[in-house]
Write a protein that holds these residues in place. Structure first.
Motif, PDB file in Angstrom:
ATOM      1  N   LYS A  40      -9.250  57.291  -7.329  1.00 12.38           N
ATOM      2  CA  LYS A  40     -10.165  56.438  -8.074  1.00 12.38           C
ATOM      3  C   LYS A  40     -10.614  57.123  -9.355  1.00 12.38           C
ATOM      4  O   LYS A  40     -10.710  56.494 -10.417  1.00 12.38           O
ATOM      5  CB  LYS A  40     -11.369  56.076  -7.202  1.00 12.38           C
ATOM      6  CG  LYS A  40     -12.355  55.136  -7.881  1.00 12.38           C
ATOM      7  CD  LYS A  40     -13.496  54.759  -6.944  1.00 12.38           C
ATOM      8  CE  LYS A  40     -14.465  53.805  -7.624  1.00 12.38           C
ATOM      9  NZ  LYS A  40     -15.594  53.428  -6.726  1.00 12.38           N
ATOM     10  N   ALA A  41     -10.887  58.422  -9.265  1.00  9.15           N
ATOM     11  CA  ALA A  41     -11.313  59.177 -10.446  1.00  9.15           C
ATOM     12  C   ALA A  41     -10.209  59.226 -11.495  1.00  9.15           C
ATOM     13  O   ALA A  41     -10.485  59.349 -12.690  1.00  9.15           O
ATOM     14  CB  ALA A  41     -11.716  60.597 -10.044  1.00  9.15           C
ATOM     15  N   ALA A  42      -8.957  59.118 -11.058  1.00 12.28           N
ATOM     16  CA  ALA A  42      -7.827  59.150 -11.985  1.00 12.28           C
ATOM     17  C   ALA A  42      -7.468  57.763 -12.492  1.00 12.28           C
ATOM     18  O   ALA A  42      -6.483  57.593 -13.204  1.00 12.28           O
ATOM     19  CB  ALA A  42      -6.616  59.778 -11.290  1.00 12.28           C
ATOM     20  N   GLY A  43      -8.269  56.771 -12.109  1.00 10.60           N
ATOM     21  CA  GLY A  43      -8.021  55.420 -12.589  1.00 10.60           C
ATOM     22  C   GLY A  43      -7.005  54.655 -11.768  1.00 10.60           C
ATOM     23  O   GLY A  43      -6.443  53.662 -12.238  1.00 10.60           O
ATOM     24  N   ILE A  44      -6.749  55.079 -10.541  1.00  9.89           N
ATOM     25  CA  ILE A  44      -5.752  54.442  -9.677  1.00  9.89           C
ATOM     26  C   ILE A  44      -6.455  53.596  -8.625  1.00  9.89           C
ATOM     27  O   ILE A  44      -7.325  54.082  -7.905  1.00  9.89           O
ATOM     28  CB  ILE A  44      -4.861  55.490  -8.995  1.00  9.89           C
ATOM     29  CG1 ILE A  44      -4.032  56.242 -10.039  1.00  9.89           C
ATOM     30  CG2 ILE A  44      -3.959  54.847  -7.954  1.00  9.89           C
ATOM     31  CD1 ILE A  44      -3.216  57.377  -9.467  1.00  9.89           C
ATOM     32  N   ASP A  45      -6.065  52.344  -8.522  1.00 11.35           N
ATOM     33  CA  ASP A  45      -6.592  51.438  -7.511  1.00 11.35           C
ATOM     34  C   ASP A  45      -5.692  51.517  -6.286  1.00 11.35           C
ATOM     35  O   ASP A  45      -4.574  50.990  -6.283  1.00 11.35           O
ATOM     36  CB  ASP A  45      -6.628  50.009  -8.054  1.00 11.35           C
ATOM     37  CG  ASP A  45      -7.165  49.008  -7.035  1.00 11.35           C
ATOM     38  OD1 ASP A  45      -7.549  49.434  -5.925  1.00 11.35           O
ATOM     39  OD2 ASP A  45      -7.187  47.798  -7.362  1.00 11.35           O
ATOM     40  N   TYR A  51       0.183  50.273  -6.475  1.00 10.31           N
ATOM     41  CA  TYR A  51       0.034  51.554  -5.785  1.00 10.31           C
ATOM     42  C   TYR A  51       0.786  51.541  -4.457  1.00 10.31           C
ATOM     43  O   TYR A  51       1.527  52.478  -4.133  1.00 10.31           O
ATOM     44  CB  TYR A  51      -1.443  51.850  -5.551  1.00 10.31           C
ATOM     45  CG  TYR A  51      -1.708  53.083  -4.712  1.00 10.31           C
ATOM     46  CD1 TYR A  51      -1.657  54.354  -5.281  1.00 10.31           C
ATOM     47  CD2 TYR A  51      -1.995  52.977  -3.344  1.00 10.31           C
ATOM     48  CE1 TYR A  51      -1.887  55.491  -4.516  1.00 10.31           C
ATOM     49  CE2 TYR A  51      -2.230  54.098  -2.576  1.00 10.31           C
ATOM     50  CZ  TYR A  51      -2.167  55.352  -3.160  1.00 10.31           C
ATOM     51  OH  TYR A  51      -2.386  56.479  -2.389  1.00 10.31           O
ATOM     52  N   LYS A  52       0.623  50.485  -3.691  1.00 13.65           N
ATOM     53  CA  LYS A  52       1.265  50.405  -2.381  1.00 13.65           C
ATOM     54  C   LYS A  52       2.782  50.403  -2.508  1.00 13.65           C
ATOM     55  O   LYS A  52       3.491  50.996  -1.685  1.00 13.65           O
ATOM     56  CB  LYS A  52       0.783  49.159  -1.643  1.00 13.65           C
ATOM     57  CG  LYS A  52      -0.700  49.240  -1.254  1.00 13.65           C
ATOM     58  CD  LYS A  52      -1.171  47.951  -0.593  1.00 13.65           C
ATOM     59  CE  LYS A  52      -2.644  48.048  -0.228  1.00 13.65           C
ATOM     60  NZ  LYS A  52      -3.162  46.792   0.393  1.00 13.65           N
ATOM     61  N   ALA A  53       3.307  49.757  -3.549  1.00  9.24           N
ATOM     62  CA  ALA A  53       4.751  49.731  -3.763  1.00  9.24           C
ATOM     63  C   ALA A  53       5.279  51.128  -4.062  1.00  9.24           C
ATOM     64  O   ALA A  53       6.338  51.535  -3.565  1.00  9.24           O
ATOM     65  CB  ALA A  53       5.101  48.781  -4.909  1.00  9.24           C
ATOM     66  N   ILE A  74       2.293  59.532  -9.409  1.00  4.54           N
ATOM     67  CA  ILE A  74       1.949  58.212  -8.875  1.00  4.54           C
ATOM     68  C   ILE A  74       1.534  57.271 -10.000  1.00  4.54           C
ATOM     69  O   ILE A  74       1.984  56.128 -10.073  1.00  4.54           O
ATOM     70  CB  ILE A  74       0.817  58.338  -7.840  1.00  4.54           C
ATOM     71  CG1 ILE A  74       1.322  59.083  -6.597  1.00  4.54           C
ATOM     72  CG2 ILE A  74       0.285  56.963  -7.453  1.00  4.54           C
ATOM     73  CD1 ILE A  74       0.242  59.413  -5.594  1.00  4.54           C
ATOM     74  N   ARG A  75       0.687  57.768 -10.876  1.00  5.78           N
ATOM     75  CA  ARG A  75       0.201  56.923 -11.968  1.00  5.78           C
ATOM     76  C   ARG A  75       1.344  56.492 -12.880  1.00  5.78           C
ATOM     77  O   ARG A  75       1.412  55.329 -13.314  1.00  5.78           O
ATOM     78  CB  ARG A  75      -0.861  57.674 -12.768  1.00  5.78           C
ATOM     79  CG  ARG A  75      -1.685  56.762 -13.686  1.00  5.78           C
ATOM     80  CD  ARG A  75      -2.882  57.498 -14.235  1.00  5.78           C
ATOM     81  NE  ARG A  75      -2.502  58.589 -15.122  1.00  5.78           N
ATOM     82  CZ  ARG A  75      -3.354  59.478 -15.618  1.00  5.78           C
ATOM     83  NH1 ARG A  75      -4.626  59.414 -15.266  1.00  5.78           N
ATOM     84  NH2 ARG A  75      -2.947  60.438 -16.430  1.00  5.78           N
ATOM     85  N   MET A  77       4.555  56.245 -12.050  1.00  8.95           N
ATOM     86  CA  MET A  77       5.447  55.328 -11.343  1.00  8.95           C
ATOM     87  C   MET A  77       4.856  53.930 -11.226  1.00  8.95           C
ATOM     88  O   MET A  77       5.594  52.937 -11.187  1.00  8.95           O
ATOM     89  CB  MET A  77       5.771  55.864  -9.950  1.00  8.95           C
ATOM     90  CG  MET A  77       6.732  57.035  -9.937  1.00  8.95           C
ATOM     91  SD  MET A  77       7.192  57.545  -8.258  1.00  8.95           S
ATOM     92  CE  MET A  77       8.094  56.073  -7.686  1.00  8.95           C
ATOM     93  N   MET A  78       3.544  53.831 -11.181  1.00 10.75           N
ATOM     94  CA  MET A  78       2.906  52.521 -11.075  1.00 10.75           C
ATOM     95  C   MET A  78       3.204  51.648 -12.289  1.00 10.75           C
ATOM     96  O   MET A  78       3.163  50.418 -12.197  1.00 10.75           O
ATOM     97  CB  MET A  78       1.398  52.683 -10.892  1.00 10.75           C
ATOM     98  CG  MET A  78       0.997  53.160  -9.499  1.00 10.75           C
ATOM     99  SD  MET A  78      -0.802  53.438  -9.307  1.00 10.75           S
ATOM    100  CE  MET A  78      -1.444  51.766  -9.541  1.00 10.75           C
ATOM    101  N   ARG A  79       3.519  52.253 -13.402  1.00 15.23           N
ATOM    102  CA  ARG A  79       3.862  51.484 -14.605  1.00 15.23           C
ATOM    103  C   ARG A  79       5.182  50.732 -14.439  1.00 15.23           C
ATOM    104  O   ARG A  79       5.474  49.827 -15.229  1.00 15.23           O
ATOM    105  CB  ARG A  79       3.943  52.418 -15.811  1.00 15.23           C
ATOM    106  CG  ARG A  79       2.625  53.108 -16.156  1.00 15.23           C
ATOM    107  CD  ARG A  79       2.821  54.186 -17.200  1.00 15.23           C
ATOM    108  NE  ARG A  79       1.577  54.898 -17.488  1.00 15.23           N
ATOM    109  CZ  ARG A  79       1.505  56.049 -18.164  1.00 15.23           C
ATOM    110  NH1 ARG A  79       2.618  56.607 -18.627  1.00 15.23           N
ATOM    111  NH2 ARG A  79       0.341  56.633 -18.363  1.00 15.23           N
ATOM    112  N   SER A  80       5.952  51.120 -13.439  1.00 18.96           N
ATOM    113  CA  SER A  80       7.250  50.471 -13.206  1.00 18.96           C
ATOM    114  C   SER A  80       7.146  49.273 -12.276  1.00 18.96           C
ATOM    115  O   SER A  80       8.171  48.693 -11.896  1.00 18.96           O
ATOM    116  CB  SER A  80       8.244  51.486 -12.621  1.00 18.96           C
ATOM    117  OG  SER A  80       8.493  52.540 -13.525  1.00 18.96           O
TER     118      SER A  80
END
Length: 227
Positions: A40-45, A51-53, A74-75, A77-80
């Motif tokens: 959460k502190a890194a801006g990840i939900d 995120y789950k994907a 992780i952050r 990869m979430m852009r993909s």
């Protein structure tokens, strides 16, 4: 403490530094309250489908062994993935084109696609058939452009099936050209020059009118092309 900047830069400060973002994290610890707090502190939900994907994809490579990642990975990869957790194709920026075990069966369907895409495929197939003397040249073909244009016209959930359908039309257009050339010159083989006039009597509509659906394929009824 300095928070993340709008351009996606790294955290800095007492609580979160660049090293924290790149520190190794066991996948098995991602569900812990502490890790969720750090995400959460890194801006990840952590409740997002994106995120789950990403986590599901990472876990596929575990093979019963502990694997590691980091917050930055992780952050990034979430852009993909889009908001629905669907992978975004890096070549055209569209989601819904990744074949998975879950959508494989639904991909192999014949569905309605725009007439404009059939026209575009017919004209390109004819042009390349004449230019390459009937040989499929993967180095020069522009067929991927036709598929991409089609994908842009279709809803995300229908893109794979649309591509499969257009592929069926493409095959039948090519076969129609082969049949017409061989009707004019029975001894012709792909790669040999031929009279392009042999294709003059073939239109997309004349080919499409002979096609019937057979399962997940389009097949041609018996027909003779005039020369």
């Amino acid at each position: 403490m300095i928070s993340i900047n709008k351009s996606g830069g790294l955290f800095a400060g007492r609580m979160f530094g660049a090293n924290s973002l790149m520190s190794s994290i066991p996948l098995s610890s991602l569900s812990s309250p502490e890790m969720k707090k750090r995400m959460k502190a890194a801006g990840i939900d952590v409740n997002s489908k994106q995120y789950k994907a990403v986590i599901n994809e990472m876990k596929k490579g575990q093979n019963g062994k502990e694997c590691y990642t980091n917050i930055l990975a992780i952050r990034n990869m979430m852009r993909s993935y889009d908001k629905d957790g669907d992978y975004i194709c890096p070549t055209n920026g569209l989601a819904g084109l990744l074949v998975t075990d879950e959508n494989r069966d639904s991909r192999n369907r014949i569905i309605d696609i725009p007439e404009s895409s059939k026209d575009e495929m017919f004209e390109l197939t004819k042009k390349e058939f004449i230019r390459e003397y009937g040989v499929a040249n993967g180095d020069t073909t522009k067929r991927s452009d036709v598929y991409t244009n089609l994908y842009h016209k279709m809803p995300k959930k229908e893109r794979l099936a649309a591509g499969h359908t257009l592929e069926q039309y493409e095959r039948q257009y090519t076969q129609a050209f082969v049949n017409a050339v061989k009707a004019a010159n029975p001894g012709w083989r792909p790669g040999q020059p031929f009279d392009a006039g042999a294709l003059d009597g073939i239109t997309r509509e004349s080919v499409d009118s002979t096609l019937v659906q057979s399962g997940s394929s389009l097949v041609r009824q018996s027909v003779e092309y005039g020369i």
